[in-house]
Design a protein around this motif. Structure first.
Motif, PDB file in Angstrom:
ATOM      1  N   VAL A 133      82.751  63.140 -21.307  1.00 54.06           N
ATOM      2  CA  VAL A 133      83.198  61.868 -21.048  1.00 54.06           C
ATOM      3  C   VAL A 133      84.819  61.777 -21.426  1.00 54.06           C
ATOM      4  CG1 VAL A 133      81.393  60.675 -21.269  1.00 54.06           C
ATOM      5  CG2 VAL A 133      82.879  60.896 -23.409  1.00 54.06           C
ATOM      6  N   LYS A 134      85.562  60.941 -21.201  1.00 45.54           N
ATOM      7  CA  LYS A 134      86.940  60.588 -21.306  1.00 45.54           C
ATOM      8  C   LYS A 134      86.793  59.132 -22.044  1.00 45.54           C
ATOM      9  CE  LYS A 134      91.726  60.372 -19.968  1.00 45.54           C
ATOM     10  NZ  LYS A 134      92.518  60.695 -18.779  1.00 45.54           N
ATOM     11  N   LEU A 135      87.447  59.064 -23.304  1.00 47.37           N
ATOM     12  CA  LEU A 135      87.128  57.807 -24.036  1.00 47.37           C
ATOM     13  C   LEU A 135      88.777  56.880 -24.125  1.00 47.37           C
ATOM     14  CD1 LEU A 135      85.202  58.808 -27.077  1.00 47.37           C
ATOM     15  CD2 LEU A 135      84.260  57.782 -24.942  1.00 47.37           C
ATOM     16  N   ASP A 136      88.632  55.890 -24.175  1.00 45.37           N
ATOM     17  CA  ASP A 136      89.708  55.028 -24.376  1.00 45.37           C
ATOM     18  C   ASP A 136      90.171  55.316 -25.884  1.00 45.37           C
ATOM     19  OD1 ASP A 136      91.289  52.638 -25.750  1.00 45.37           O
ATOM     20  OD2 ASP A 136      91.524  52.372 -23.547  1.00 45.37           O
ATOM     21  N   PRO A 137      91.363  55.813 -26.199  1.00 49.13           N
ATOM     22  CA  PRO A 137      91.652  55.977 -27.919  1.00 49.13           C
ATOM     23  C   PRO A 137      91.635  55.041 -28.586  1.00 49.13           C
ATOM     24  CG  PRO A 137      93.715  56.145 -26.153  1.00 49.13           C
ATOM     25  CD  PRO A 137      92.559  55.934 -25.262  1.00 49.13           C
ATOM     26  N   GLN A 138      92.022  53.718 -28.122  1.00 51.82           N
ATOM     27  CA  GLN A 138      91.900  52.496 -28.953  1.00 51.82           C
ATOM     28  C   GLN A 138      90.625  51.938 -29.018  1.00 51.82           C
ATOM     29  OE1 GLN A 138      94.893  53.020 -27.105  1.00 51.82           O
ATOM     30  NE2 GLN A 138      95.778  53.233 -29.164  1.00 51.82           N
ATOM     31  N   THR A 183      83.704  68.754 -12.287  1.00 53.44           N
ATOM     32  CA  THR A 183      84.866  67.957 -12.059  1.00 53.44           C
ATOM     33  C   THR A 183      85.651  67.823 -13.339  1.00 53.44           C
ATOM     34  OG1 THR A 183      83.632  65.795 -12.563  1.00 53.44           O
ATOM     35  CG2 THR A 183      84.225  66.531 -10.292  1.00 53.44           C
ATOM     36  N   LEU A 184      85.313  68.898 -14.351  1.00 55.27           N
ATOM     37  CA  LEU A 184      86.090  68.680 -15.549  1.00 55.27           C
ATOM     38  C   LEU A 184      87.669  69.115 -15.410  1.00 55.27           C
ATOM     39  CD1 LEU A 184      83.947  70.760 -18.234  1.00 55.27           C
ATOM     40  CD2 LEU A 184      84.460  68.425 -17.984  1.00 55.27           C
ATOM     41  N   GLU A 185      88.249  68.225 -16.145  1.00 56.63           N
ATOM     42  CA  GLU A 185      89.808  68.384 -16.084  1.00 56.63           C
ATOM     43  C   GLU A 185      90.395  69.697 -16.887  1.00 56.63           C
ATOM     44  OE1 GLU A 185      91.314  64.699 -17.883  1.00 56.63           O
ATOM     45  OE2 GLU A 185      91.176  63.803 -15.848  1.00 56.63           O
ATOM     46  N   PRO A 186      91.436  70.163 -16.901  1.00 55.48           N
ATOM     47  CA  PRO A 186      91.956  71.466 -17.229  1.00 55.48           C
ATOM     48  C   PRO A 186      91.882  71.525 -18.925  1.00 55.48           C
ATOM     49  CG  PRO A 186      93.391  70.967 -15.373  1.00 55.48           C
ATOM     50  CD  PRO A 186      92.617  69.687 -15.605  1.00 55.48           C
ATOM     51  N   PHE A 187      92.079  70.475 -19.481  1.00 55.11           N
ATOM     52  CA  PHE A 187      91.848  70.646 -20.909  1.00 55.11           C
ATOM     53  C   PHE A 187      90.704  69.999 -21.700  1.00 55.11           C
ATOM     54  CE2 PHE A 187      96.393  70.506 -19.927  1.00 55.11           C
ATOM     55  CZ  PHE A 187      96.715  71.484 -20.798  1.00 55.11           C
ATOM     56  N   HIS A 188      89.750  69.945 -20.708  1.00 52.27           N
ATOM     57  CA  HIS A 188      88.330  69.442 -21.266  1.00 52.27           C
ATOM     58  C   HIS A 188      87.535  70.705 -21.079  1.00 52.27           C
ATOM     59  CE1 HIS A 188      85.615  65.769 -21.622  1.00 52.27           C
ATOM     60  NE2 HIS A 188      84.874  67.122 -21.958  1.00 52.27           N
ATOM     61  N   MET A 189      86.936  71.272 -22.395  1.00 49.62           N
ATOM     62  CA  MET A 189      86.210  72.334 -22.318  1.00 49.62           C
ATOM     63  C   MET A 189      84.765  71.929 -21.905  1.00 49.62           C
ATOM     64  SD  MET A 189      87.212  74.746 -25.541  1.00 49.62           S
ATOM     65  CE  MET A 189      85.932  76.041 -24.665  1.00 49.62           C
ATOM     66  N   PRO A 190      83.954  72.669 -21.262  1.00 50.39           N
ATOM     67  CA  PRO A 190      82.680  72.532 -21.123  1.00 50.39           C
ATOM     68  C   PRO A 190      81.792  72.661 -22.313  1.00 50.39           C
ATOM     69  CG  PRO A 190      83.185  74.362 -20.066  1.00 50.39           C
ATOM     70  CD  PRO A 190      84.509  73.868 -20.453  1.00 50.39           C
ATOM     71  N   GLN A 232      85.667  57.668 -18.094  1.00 47.95           N
ATOM     72  CA  GLN A 232      85.187  58.403 -17.097  1.00 47.95           C
ATOM     73  C   GLN A 232      84.271  59.448 -17.745  1.00 47.95           C
ATOM     74  OE1 GLN A 232      88.403  60.334 -15.285  1.00 47.95           O
ATOM     75  NE2 GLN A 232      87.389  61.255 -13.714  1.00 47.95           N
ATOM     76  N   THR A 233      83.302  59.745 -16.623  1.00 47.46           N
ATOM     77  CA  THR A 233      82.224  60.755 -17.238  1.00 47.46           C
ATOM     78  C   THR A 233      82.547  61.934 -15.990  1.00 47.46           C
ATOM     79  OG1 THR A 233      80.767  59.770 -15.721  1.00 47.46           O
ATOM     80  CG2 THR A 233      80.684  59.113 -17.899  1.00 47.46           C
TER      81      THR A 233
END
Length: 82
Positions: free
Chosen positions: A27-32, A44-51, A38-39
């Motif tokens: 997942v991608k979290l809102d930092p605040q 569909t992982l982004e380049p800086f998101h390790m599986p 986003q899941t």
């Protein structure tokens, strides 16, 4: 999981265990707020998101509650075979 287990902490339990199946969700979290923005799936992982590359299972001793990797319990189980 067809190997004998023994708890490396209490050293007596050879029969009572909880098998914990680990199911990772990327997942991608809102930092605040910490809200999930986003899941992702494996494709569909982004380049800086390790599986997730951790173990599929963790084992918990049903007597003392220790949670460790399956290999830890299996190694202690092997050493108790006589």
């Amino acid at each position: 999981m067809t190997t004998p287990y023994r708890c490396p902490n209490c050293k007596t339990n050879k029969t009572r265990f909880n098998i914990i199946k680990q199911m990772a969700e990327s997942v991608k979290l809102d930092p605040q707020t910490g809200e999930v923005l986003q899941t992702y799936d494996e494709a569909t992982l982004e380049p800086f998101h390790m599986p997730y590359r951790g173990p599929e299972y963790k084992i918990q001793c049903g007597v003392c509650g220790l949670v460790e990797s399956e290999t830890m319990f299996a190694k202690f189980g092997e050493s108790s075979i006589s």
